[in-house]
Design a protein around this motif. Structure first.
Motif, mmCIF file in Angstrom:
data_model
loop_
_atom_site.group_PDB
_atom_site.id
_atom_site.type_symbol
_atom_site.label_atom_id
_atom_site.label_comp_id
_atom_site.label_asym_id
_atom_site.label_seq_id
_atom_site.Cartn_x
_atom_site.Cartn_y
_atom_site.Cartn_z
ATOM 1 N N GLY A 202 57.827 -0.835 142.897
ATOM 2 C CA GLY A 202 59.169 -0.331 143.124
ATOM 3 C C GLY A 202 60.252 -1.151 142.449
ATOM 4 O O GLY A 202 61.442 -1.036 142.782
ATOM 5 N N LEU A 203 59.881 -1.981 141.486
ATOM 6 C CA LEU A 203 60.832 -2.859 140.812
ATOM 7 C C LEU A 203 61.707 -2.093 139.811
ATOM 8 O O LEU A 203 61.324 -1.023 139.322
ATOM 9 N N THR A 204 62.860 -2.689 139.491
ATOM 10 C CA THR A 204 63.837 -2.069 138.591
ATOM 11 C C THR A 204 63.885 -2.827 137.273
ATOM 12 O O THR A 204 64.384 -3.963 137.212
ATOM 13 N N PRO A 205 63.381 -2.265 136.185
ATOM 14 C CA PRO A 205 63.362 -2.995 134.906
ATOM 15 C C PRO A 205 64.754 -3.102 134.299
ATOM 16 O O PRO A 205 65.529 -2.145 134.319
ATOM 17 N N THR A 206 65.045 -4.266 133.753
ATOM 18 C CA THR A 206 66.336 -4.475 133.096
ATOM 19 C C THR A 206 66.190 -4.765 131.610
ATOM 20 O O THR A 206 67.011 -4.313 130.804
ATOM 21 N N HIS A 207 65.149 -5.537 131.229
ATOM 22 C CA HIS A 207 64.961 -5.907 129.828
ATOM 23 C C HIS A 207 63.483 -5.824 129.463
ATOM 24 O O HIS A 207 62.605 -6.043 130.313
ATOM 25 N N VAL A 208 63.249 -5.538 128.197
ATOM 26 C CA VAL A 208 61.876 -5.420 127.685
ATOM 27 C C VAL A 208 61.797 -6.155 126.357
ATOM 28 O O VAL A 208 62.690 -6.011 125.502
ATOM 29 N N TYR A 209 60.747 -6.934 126.201
ATOM 30 C CA TYR A 209 60.460 -7.548 124.905
ATOM 31 C C TYR A 209 58.998 -7.304 124.576
ATOM 32 O O TYR A 209 58.108 -7.653 125.355
ATOM 33 N N ALA A 210 58.747 -6.696 123.415
ATOM 34 C CA ALA A 210 57.380 -6.319 123.052
ATOM 35 C C ALA A 210 57.045 -6.790 121.646
ATOM 36 O O ALA A 210 57.847 -6.668 120.717
ATOM 37 N N SER A 211 55.830 -7.305 121.512
ATOM 38 C CA SER A 211 55.247 -7.599 120.209
ATOM 39 C C SER A 211 54.174 -6.541 119.963
ATOM 40 O O SER A 211 53.194 -6.463 120.720
ATOM 41 N N ILE A 212 54.371 -5.715 118.944
ATOM 42 C CA ILE A 212 53.502 -4.551 118.741
ATOM 43 C C ILE A 212 52.864 -4.598 117.358
ATOM 44 O O ILE A 212 53.538 -4.814 116.349
ATOM 45 N N ASP A 213 51.557 -4.388 117.342
ATOM 46 C CA ASP A 213 50.794 -4.275 116.102
ATOM 47 C C ASP A 213 50.723 -2.798 115.738
ATOM 48 O O ASP A 213 49.943 -2.036 116.314
ATOM 49 N N PHE A 214 51.574 -2.374 114.793
ATOM 50 C CA PHE A 214 51.594 -0.981 114.371
ATOM 51 C C PHE A 214 50.551 -0.735 113.284
ATOM 52 O O PHE A 214 50.305 -1.590 112.431
ATOM 53 N N HIS A 215 49.971 0.456 113.313
ATOM 54 C CA HIS A 215 48.949 0.831 112.343
ATOM 55 C C HIS A 215 49.560 1.447 111.093
ATOM 56 O O HIS A 215 48.980 1.379 110.016
ATOM 57 N N ASP A 216 50.721 2.065 111.208
ATOM 58 C CA ASP A 216 51.319 2.844 110.127
ATOM 59 C C ASP A 216 52.659 2.257 109.718
ATOM 60 O O ASP A 216 53.330 1.560 110.482
ATOM 61 N N ARG A 223 48.410 -0.165 117.578
ATOM 62 C CA ARG A 223 47.007 -0.487 117.815
ATOM 63 C C ARG A 223 46.859 -1.325 119.077
ATOM 64 O O ARG A 223 45.960 -1.113 119.883
ATOM 65 N N GLN A 224 47.748 -2.284 119.231
ATOM 66 C CA GLN A 224 47.738 -3.120 120.417
ATOM 67 C C GLN A 224 49.124 -3.738 120.588
ATOM 68 O O GLN A 224 49.922 -3.775 119.646
ATOM 69 N N SER A 225 49.402 -4.204 121.809
ATOM 70 C CA SER A 225 50.745 -4.704 122.088
ATOM 71 C C SER A 225 50.718 -5.682 123.246
ATOM 72 O O SER A 225 49.790 -5.691 124.063
ATOM 73 N N SER A 226 51.772 -6.503 123.291
ATOM 74 C CA SER A 226 52.005 -7.409 124.414
ATOM 75 C C SER A 226 53.469 -7.261 124.805
ATOM 76 O O SER A 226 54.354 -7.469 123.975
ATOM 77 N N THR A 227 53.717 -6.890 126.055
ATOM 78 C CA THR A 227 55.069 -6.541 126.494
ATOM 79 C C THR A 227 55.453 -7.348 127.726
ATOM 80 O O THR A 227 54.679 -7.438 128.681
ATOM 81 N N THR A 228 56.645 -7.923 127.701
ATOM 82 C CA THR A 228 57.213 -8.585 128.863
ATOM 83 C C THR A 228 58.334 -7.713 129.420
ATOM 84 O O THR A 228 59.222 -7.291 128.671
ATOM 85 N N THR A 242 45.367 -2.696 124.308
ATOM 86 C CA THR A 242 44.728 -2.631 122.996
ATOM 87 C C THR A 242 43.803 -1.429 122.902
ATOM 88 O O THR A 242 43.129 -1.063 123.868
ATOM 89 N N GLY A 243 43.770 -0.835 121.711
ATOM 90 C CA GLY A 243 42.877 0.275 121.449
ATOM 91 C C GLY A 243 41.852 -0.042 120.385
ATOM 92 O O GLY A 243 41.231 0.862 119.830
ATOM 93 N N VAL A 244 41.648 -1.324 120.100
ATOM 94 C CA VAL A 244 40.751 -1.681 119.001
ATOM 95 C C VAL A 244 39.672 -2.654 119.465
ATOM 96 O O VAL A 244 39.274 -3.560 118.733
ATOM 97 N N VAL A 245 39.192 -2.449 120.688
ATOM 98 C CA VAL A 245 38.070 -3.229 121.203
ATOM 99 C C VAL A 245 36.989 -2.262 121.691
ATOM 100 O O VAL A 245 37.204 -1.055 121.786
ATOM 101 N N ALA A 326 59.680 -0.472 125.030
ATOM 102 C CA ALA A 326 58.755 -1.402 124.377
ATOM 103 C C ALA A 326 58.595 -1.069 122.896
ATOM 104 O O ALA A 326 58.603 -1.967 122.038
ATOM 105 N N TYR A 327 58.457 0.220 122.577
ATOM 106 C CA TYR A 327 58.369 0.610 121.171
ATOM 107 C C TYR A 327 59.623 0.195 120.407
ATOM 108 O O TYR A 327 59.541 -0.325 119.287
ATOM 109 N N GLU A 328 60.781 0.434 120.997
ATOM 110 C CA GLU A 328 62.028 0.092 120.317
ATOM 111 C C GLU A 328 62.138 -1.419 120.128
ATOM 112 O O GLU A 328 62.556 -1.900 119.071
ATOM 113 N N SER A 329 61.733 -2.182 121.143
ATOM 114 C CA SER A 329 61.733 -3.632 121.016
ATOM 115 C C SER A 329 60.798 -4.080 119.915
ATOM 116 O O SER A 329 61.132 -4.978 119.116
ATOM 117 N N GLY A 330 59.607 -3.482 119.844
ATOM 118 C CA GLY A 330 58.653 -3.857 118.813
ATOM 119 C C GLY A 330 59.151 -3.566 117.415
ATOM 120 O O GLY A 330 58.912 -4.345 116.489
#
Length: 350
Positions: A202-216, A223-228, A242-245, A326-330
């Motif tokens: 039930g938490l309220t998100p305020t900020h997102v930071y994501a490191s994303i490995d894009f394929h295209d 392909r995979q990502s790490s999001t705070t 991750t989708g590559v394991v 997360a996508y926008e942050s990445g």
């Protein structure tokens, strides 16, 4: 397959007859309160095969979902099509005053998802999103502890692994079509973890930071990502996807000052949970565990009672907001404020 329907059964039309759609279809055939009366899919061969399997007559099989909606006497629609079609098909069903069970994600843009939520909440029709963890007793326990309880989550981790390697290598599956998919592994599979964290805490998100490995090069298919995710209440969540394991594994771990709940899964088996108390002792409350509801049963229950379904359009939009942030942050490679991206988010997470 023979139906066990009664004369008062809910008449359901199914849009999308891939493997997920057929599984949903079987539920509406077998459940005594529903009758699967029509099918729609653009793949004529798949439509014919599903019609035979689900015992739906040729006259009630349609390559155009709009023709099915206009031609059949339906009460409800189940949607199991590619992501990019969910918005238009859900709104088309609501235009015809039908109940809707739509698979996740709710839409492929936050703006479309917001419209669906508004339409759903201003209607007397049931709109349910296919997040099956909302039907799982282990996740329900976590929700009662935090979202519906008085404890405050402090530290959250979530992870899901899955094998999409052939999709990235071949690039010929609908999941690799930007118009049909709308995103990569995070939107298609990781959304389950994002939703589970938001729904249980039930938490309220305020900020997102994501490191994303894009394929295209266009940065659509991750392909995979790490999001705070940072929350207004002071908690922080780390989400790895991750989708590559080679194997599917899943966990959501949520800690508060009195211990934790660990939610675990292997492949696509039922998820289970463990409780850790303040002294660090681990306990399993699920002896003889079994899933309580199917999606079909939960959907029919909500139609019958008029109560909110286990996974609402608002739930779907919450997950979509965090995922798209997360996508926008990445893409920007920077921490983003949810309110800056989506000014209406405060109303969604109220």
């Amino acid at each position: 397959m023979k139906s066990q329907t009664e004369s008062s059964a809910v008449a359901v039309g199914l849009v999308g007859v891939g493997s997920l759609g057929r599984r949903l279809g079987r539920q509406f055939v077998e459940l005594p309160r529903s009758n699967l009366v029509a099918l729609s899919d653009v793949d004529s061969d798949g439509l014919a095969a599903a019609g035979r399997e689900l015992d739906v007559s040729e006259s009630s099989r349609y390559e155009s979902y709009e023709e099915m909606l206009d031609s059949e006497a339906l009460d409800a629609v189940a949607i199991a099509t590619p992501n990019g079609l969910h918005y238009e098909q859900t709104t088309a069903a609501l235009d015809r005053d039908l109940h809707v069970l739509c698979e996740k994600p709710l839409a492929t843009s936050v703006e479309d998802g917001y419209e669906v939520m508004q339409r759903a909440e201003s209607s007397d029709r049931t709109v349910m999103i296919g997040y099956q963890r909302h039907l799982n007793p282990a996740y329900e326990l976590a929700r009662k502890r935090w979202a519906l309880g008085d404890r405050e989550p402090r530290f959250v981790t979530g992870e899901i692994t899955h094998d999409w390697r052939s999709y990235y290598e071949e690039m010929d599956d609908w999941r690799m079509d930007p118009h049909l998919s709308g995103g990569g592994h995070l939107l298609n599979v990781g959304t389950h973890i994002v939703d589970a964290i938001l729904w249980t805490t039930g938490l309220t998100p305020t900020h997102v930071y994501a490191s994303i490995d894009f394929h295209d090069d266009e940065e659509v298919f991750d392909r995979q990502s790490s999001t705070t995710v940072e929350f207004e209440e002071g908690a922080v969540a780390n989400v790895s996807d991750t989708g590559v394991v080679a194997r599917t594994r899943e966990h959501v771990h949520v800690w508060d000052e009195e211990g934790a709940v660990y939610l675990e899964g292997r492949e696509w088996d039922d998820r289970t949970g463990f409780v850790i108390d303040a002294e660090g002792t681990e306990k399993s409350p699920y002896h003889g565990y079994d899933r309580r509801l199917s999606k079909g049963t939960a959907f029919l229950d909500a139609i019958e009672t008029g109560e909110a379904p286990p996974a609402t359009a608002r739930d779907g939009l919450k997950a979509l907001i965090v995922t798209m942030a997360a996508y926008e942050s990445g893409r920007r490679n920077e921490r983003v404020a949810v309110a800056d991206l989506y000014p209406f988010a405060a109303d969604v997470f109220q």
